[in-house]
Design a protein around this motif. Structure first.
Motif: not given
Length: 299
Positions: A172-179
């Protein structure tokens, strides 16, 4: 700013080094070589390296509160006894997907083991898409699937206040965040906090520093980058002498040293001759920041 110094600390090259974890009590760095099916323990005082061979690809290793270690081997969560080099299965996942294996994993602040899967690669980062998932092994022995249709489940860590879970699905070439809910382990409300720049290539392993900034190893990018997840900006780039940088963790007696794993697999003979340190373990000092001690599996 102190001057940044990079040195390779383990001269034996891994084919695909991953999952560096600092073990304070032994002053050692744990790490794995995925295709070689080996877990290593490098003692920073004696400089000796011990290894432990398992029966399948080993993609992550972690400390266990009750002693020994836990690891992701093939599609199994396993417990490891280092003294007699024995392992026992805790549970397995992706039973319907014969071509899958675990990839990166890490223990959360409450002692749960978060780890994700991917399809076996045809070549580095070339694989059947959306075949992986993110799983959580609870200390009780229960396992739950948290995220589905993952390409390459990768870097993971938690914010300093334990309210955010950071996660990388590499393609995804992304750094993601979740609660993130510390008490239940549940995650929700996924969003991207950083999009990779072209020259940074593929986001791989990741760790957090005490200032809440993320350090991401860039596979094919030959660097680790420091990100501010709140602003989505890159704060710092540290280039390494090999392009296939895979993961990173803080260690040393005050967690001020950044250890970086790398890979040789996927480099042609010409590139290998120009990158003689490919596959080594690197230590970066002089960054001026510190990391946090790893959590241990509570099961």
């Amino acid at each position: 700013m102190s001057s940044v110094k990079i040195e390779s600390v383990v001269l034996d090259s891994t084919r695909c080094g991953e999952s560096p974890v600092w073990e304070e009590k032994s002053n050692s760095l744990l790490y794995v070589d995925i295709p070689s099916k080996k877990i290593f323990r490098w003692n920073s005082l004696t400089k000796q390296v011990q290894d432990f061979t398992v029966d399948s690809t080993v993609s992550s290793v972690a400390i266990r509160q009750s002693g020994g270690y836990v690891a992701t081997v093939g599609t199994r969560f396993c417990a490891l006894n280092w003294e007699d080099r024995s392992s026992s299965d805790l549970c397995s996942v992706d039973k319907d997907k014969k071509n899958n294996r675990f990839n990166d994993g890490k223990i959360d602040p409450a002692g749960r083991y978060f780890a994700g899967t991917m399809a076996e690669e045809i070549a580095p980062a070339v694989l059947e898409r959306h075949q992986g998932a993110l799983y959580v092994l609870f200390p009780s022995g229960n396992v739950e699937k948290y995220v589905d249709h993952v390409d390459i489940s990768n870097g993971l860590d938690w914010s300093m206040d334990h309210k955010i879970f950071y996660y990388i699905d590499s393609l995804s070439y992304s750094v993601d965040a979740f609660d993130y809910d510390l008490h239940t382990g549940k995650i929700a409300n996924r969003r991207s906090v950083y999009k990779m720049e072209k020259e940074e290539h593929i986001p791989d392993g990741m760790c957090i520093d005490t200032e809440g900034k993320l350090w991401v190893a860039c596979y094919n990018g030959g660097r680790v980058i420091r990100l501010d997840p709140e602003t989505g900006t890159r704060l710092q780039t540290v280039k390494l002498p090999t392009e296939k940088t895979t993961s990173c963790c803080f260690g040393g007696k005050d967690y001020s040293e950044l250890y970086v794993t790398s890979a040789r697999d996927g480099l042609d003979p010409d590139k290998l001759s120009r990158q003689p340190e490919a596959g080594r373990i690197f230590k970066i000092t002089g960054l001026g920041v510190k990391g946090v001690a790893p959590h241990a599996f509570a099961g």
